[in-house]
Structure formats: C-alpha cells, structure tokens
Design a protein around this motif. Structure first.
Motif, mmCIF file in Angstrom:
data_model
loop_
_atom_site.group_PDB
_atom_site.id
_atom_site.type_symbol
_atom_site.label_atom_id
_atom_site.label_comp_id
_atom_site.label_asym_id
_atom_site.label_seq_id
_atom_site.Cartn_x
_atom_site.Cartn_y
_atom_site.Cartn_z
ATOM 1 N N GLU B 7 0.826 -1.203 0.000
ATOM 2 C CA GLU B 7 0.000 0.000 0.000
ATOM 3 C C GLU B 7 0.866 1.262 0.000
ATOM 4 N N VAL B 8 1.975 1.214 0.718
ATOM 5 C CA VAL B 8 2.891 2.357 0.720
ATOM 6 C C VAL B 8 3.638 2.427 -0.609
ATOM 7 N N LEU B 9 4.038 1.290 -1.101
ATOM 8 C CA LEU B 9 4.818 1.277 -2.343
ATOM 9 C C LEU B 9 4.063 1.933 -3.501
ATOM 10 N N VAL B 10 2.781 1.612 -3.646
ATOM 11 C CA VAL B 10 2.060 2.172 -4.802
ATOM 12 C C VAL B 10 1.952 3.695 -4.723
ATOM 13 N N ASP B 11 2.132 4.230 -3.526
ATOM 14 C CA ASP B 11 2.058 5.682 -3.352
ATOM 15 C C ASP B 11 3.347 6.412 -3.747
ATOM 16 N N VAL B 12 4.442 5.689 -3.831
ATOM 17 C CA VAL B 12 5.719 6.362 -4.100
ATOM 18 C C VAL B 12 6.320 5.975 -5.452
ATOM 19 N N VAL B 13 5.501 5.392 -6.315
ATOM 20 C CA VAL B 13 6.040 4.945 -7.609
ATOM 21 C C VAL B 13 6.578 6.128 -8.416
ATOM 22 N N THR B 14 5.836 7.221 -8.435
ATOM 23 C CA THR B 14 6.300 8.377 -9.211
ATOM 24 C C THR B 14 7.590 8.946 -8.629
ATOM 25 N N ALA B 15 7.663 9.009 -7.320
ATOM 26 C CA ALA B 15 8.907 9.478 -6.683
ATOM 27 C C ALA B 15 10.059 8.548 -7.055
ATOM 28 N N TYR B 16 9.792 7.243 -7.070
ATOM 29 C CA TYR B 16 10.832 6.282 -7.454
ATOM 30 C C TYR B 16 11.265 6.494 -8.906
ATOM 31 N N LEU B 17 10.302 6.592 -9.803
ATOM 32 C CA LEU B 17 10.633 6.738 -11.226
ATOM 33 C C LEU B 17 11.375 8.044 -11.500
ATOM 34 N N ASP B 18 11.092 9.067 -10.698
ATOM 35 C CA ASP B 18 11.775 10.357 -10.862
ATOM 36 C C ASP B 18 13.095 10.421 -10.090
ATOM 37 N N GLU B 23 18.293 7.018 -0.870
ATOM 38 C CA GLU B 23 18.855 5.704 -1.140
ATOM 39 C C GLU B 23 18.288 4.544 -0.309
ATOM 40 N N PRO B 24 18.169 4.668 1.005
ATOM 41 C CA PRO B 24 17.638 3.505 1.723
ATOM 42 C C PRO B 24 16.230 3.135 1.247
ATOM 43 N N ASP B 25 15.419 4.142 0.964
ATOM 44 C CA ASP B 25 14.061 3.874 0.496
ATOM 45 C C ASP B 25 14.071 3.280 -0.905
ATOM 46 N N ARG B 26 15.005 3.769 -1.692
ATOM 47 C CA ARG B 26 15.133 3.258 -3.054
ATOM 48 C C ARG B 26 15.482 1.759 -3.027
ATOM 49 N N ASP B 27 16.419 1.413 -2.177
ATOM 50 C CA ASP B 27 16.790 -0.004 -2.051
ATOM 51 C C ASP B 27 15.618 -0.831 -1.544
ATOM 52 N N ARG B 28 14.921 -0.295 -0.547
ATOM 53 C CA ARG B 28 13.766 -1.027 -0.015
ATOM 54 C C ARG B 28 12.705 -1.225 -1.081
ATOM 55 N N PHE B 29 12.506 -0.179 -1.870
ATOM 56 C CA PHE B 29 11.529 -0.242 -2.960
ATOM 57 C C PHE B 29 11.901 -1.389 -3.911
ATOM 58 N N GLU B 30 13.176 -1.414 -4.303
ATOM 59 C CA GLU B 30 13.608 -2.435 -5.273
ATOM 60 C C GLU B 30 13.592 -3.831 -4.668
ATOM 61 N N ASP B 31 13.957 -3.932 -3.385
ATOM 62 C CA ASP B 31 13.876 -5.243 -2.709
ATOM 63 C C ASP B 31 12.428 -5.741 -2.717
ATOM 64 N N HIS B 32 11.525 -4.829 -2.409
ATOM 65 C CA HIS B 32 10.117 -5.212 -2.375
ATOM 66 C C HIS B 32 9.665 -5.714 -3.756
ATOM 67 N N LEU B 33 10.037 -4.951 -4.794
ATOM 68 C CA LEU B 33 9.623 -5.327 -6.156
ATOM 69 C C LEU B 33 10.108 -6.722 -6.535
ATOM 70 N N CYS B 39 3.209 -6.126 -6.747
ATOM 71 C CA CYS B 39 3.769 -4.784 -6.938
ATOM 72 C C CYS B 39 4.597 -4.706 -8.211
ATOM 73 N N ALA B 40 5.312 -5.783 -8.522
ATOM 74 C CA ALA B 40 6.092 -5.782 -9.763
ATOM 75 C C ALA B 40 5.154 -5.566 -10.954
ATOM 76 N N ARG B 41 4.031 -6.251 -10.903
ATOM 77 C CA ARG B 41 3.066 -6.104 -11.988
ATOM 78 C C ARG B 41 2.491 -4.686 -12.003
ATOM 79 N N TYR B 42 2.173 -4.189 -10.814
ATOM 80 C CA TYR B 42 1.596 -2.846 -10.737
ATOM 81 C C TYR B 42 2.565 -1.802 -11.300
ATOM 82 N N VAL B 43 3.810 -1.880 -10.900
ATOM 83 C CA VAL B 43 4.786 -0.895 -11.356
ATOM 84 C C VAL B 43 5.017 -1.031 -12.863
ATOM 85 N N GLY B 44 5.002 -2.260 -13.365
ATOM 86 C CA GLY B 44 5.108 -2.463 -14.811
ATOM 87 C C GLY B 44 3.965 -1.787 -15.553
#
Ligand SMILES: [Zn+2]
Lengths: 211, 82
Positions: B7-18, B23-33, B39-44
């Motif tokens: 639920e948190v991840l889908v809220d920060v996809v645009t921040a991630y793509l931009d 960095e710690p959040d970025r790594d967590r995001f990618e680990d989660h994906l 979520c992998a499907r959602y981000v795709g």
C-alpha cells in the motif's frame, strides 16, 4: 526537435525573422493547444487561447529578460491566458480551490489488507495482468480510454500530466510553468498517472470479461 | 525504518521513477519489487501507462486562418518598430 539556443531565437524574433517565428509556432502550438484544453471546454476556445498567447508573445518579445527559457516563458503566458479564459467560462472549479478535489484521489485503499489483518498493507488480490504493453496498450481503443481519462482529471492534475508525460517536459519546467512546488508537482502527477492506469485497468478488465 | 508495504509502495512509484527516493528507500523499494509479484506487476503497468501517454497521437495544430493571422501580426509588429 532542434531549435537553436534561446539567445539566437530571441534575437531572430526581435529582428523580425519570420522563418524563426513560424518554426516556433509549428513546434509548440500542438502542445500548447493540448495544454490549453485542460482549462477550457472546447477546441475552439483552446485555439483562441493559443492565438492570444502568441499575440502576447509578439507584443512582449522586446521586453523578454531571459530569466527563464523562452519555452517556459511562452507556456507561462499560455497558462495565464487560459486561466483568465477559464474564469470567464467558469467551466470548472477555480484553480485555487481545485486542490481539495485533488486530495481525494489515489489508488483505492480497499485493495489492501487492513492494519489489523495478518498481512497489513498487502494486496488482497494482485492486479490482473495486462496484454503485452507494446501491443495493446497502444491500440486505438486503449488510446481513446487514455484520452477520456485525461479529460476527466481535475484541471491541475491534467495540466501536470499533459506537460510531463504527453509533452515530455522536465519536472523543473512543469514547476516553473505552473508555478507550483516540486512536491506538489509530484503529488499531482502521481494521482493523475494512478487515475489513468486505473482507467486502463478497468478497460482491460472489461475486455477480458467479454472475451 | 521497516519494509514498505504494498500500500505504501504504490504511493511512491512516481517518486521512485523520478529518482526522488533517498537511497535507503530506493533499495527497499527495489527489494520489495523483487519479492512481490503484485507490486512488480503494478509498477510495470504504471510504467506502461506513462509510456503510452508519451505515444499519444499528435494533437491537431492551429487552423490555417489562425496561423496566417499570427504571421501577419508578427510581420506588422516588426514593421512598426523599425
Ligand atoms: Zn507488494
């Protein structure tokens, strides 16, 4: 497309270089029409907004001080012209109060497990797979869905997503053109993208069910 | 900080793509994906949506009369100056 650097453009316009004026007109007017359409209700109104913008640019080019890029300057004039026109039409809520509406959007929280469940915040059910992106997302019916989704967005979300994703502006340009903060830009863009993705999801669901 | 929920991840996809996640959040995001099919499907799909927006067919441009009017106005304004 390769426009010359801004100082060359401005100097050419000031000396009455018609070829340069035509180049700008033909390079930017499509994007300007699309953006103007976020604020006004008809294509004719959008064309008038773009026309009035270019007339203002012609009148003001001698006073252009180069504090922003020429493109940003032209687009800012467009936004001001469009907002005035929008007030006259009063088609939608005024720009300033549109933010409340923006605040209610986002992905539906009911798609995730509640905080007191064993797996809080996880998907109840994964989003269904879509057809291969390169194929059907670009098919004409999907494009119609995207255009319809854009048309239904609150005006600020529509302006941001049009500039960023359709016209390919940078986030810095968008902030400057719309006079909003970086974080505000990101929130508006994210909600707009979420809404458009949701529209495509609904569309592909319908297609799947009727297949 | 704990791991992102979906639920948190889908809220920060645009921040991630931009590239606006620290960095710690970025790594967590990618680990989660990597670990979460949903979520992998959602981000795709989110990326595909952004891509499709950039591929919309071009808008019609200004009508010929408007274009002529603007060119005439440009010509006239330069004439009065010089
Ligand atoms: Zn997940």
């Amino acid at each position: 497309m390769g426009l010359p650097p801004d100082d060359v453009v401005v100097a050419a316009l000031r000396t009455g270089d018609e070829a340069m004026f035509v180049t700008l007109l033909d390079t930017w007017s499509r994007g300007m029409l699309r953006l103007a359409r976020s604020y006004v209700s008809t294509n004719d109104s959008a064309e008038e907004v773009v026309q009035d913008t270019w007339l203002a640019v012609i009148g003001a080019i001698d006073g252009f001080e180069g504090r922003s890029s020429v493109k940003t300057w032209v687009y800012r004039i467009l936004i001001n012209t469009a907002k005035k026109r929008q007030l006259r039409e009063s088609r939608t809520v005024p720009w300033s109060s549109a933010f409340e509406r923006d605040g209610e959007q986002g992905l539906d929280g009911s798609r995730f497990h509640d905080a007191d469940s064993p797996s809080p915040g996880q998907w109840k059910q994964f989003p269904a797979a879509w057809p291969a992106p390169e194929g059907e997302i670009l098919a004409s019916e999907a494009r119609i869905q995207i255009a319809a989704a854009l048309a239904e967005l609150p005006v600020r979300q529509r302006a941001v997503i049009t500039l960023r994703d359709v016209e390919g502006c940078t986030s810095e340009e968008v902030c400057e053109i719309l006079d909003i903060s970086q974080s505000n830009q990101r929130v508006l863009l994210h909600r707009a993208r979420t809404a458009v993705r949701g529209r495509l999801e609904d569309y592909f669901d319908t297609v799947r069910r009727s297949a | 900080m704990k791991r992102f929920s979906c639920e948190v991840l889908v809220d920060v996809v645009t921040a991630y793509l931009d590239h606006e996640l620290a960095e710690p959040d970025r790594d967590r995001f990618e680990d989660h994906l990597r670990a979460c099919e949903g979520c992998a499907r959602y981000v795709g799909q989110f990326r595909a949506t952004v891509g499709a927006l950039g591929e919309l067919p071009p808008q019609e441009t200004l009508s010929a009369p408007t274009r002529h009017r603007l060119l005439a106005a440009f010509r006239a304004s330069r004439r009065t100056r010089s």
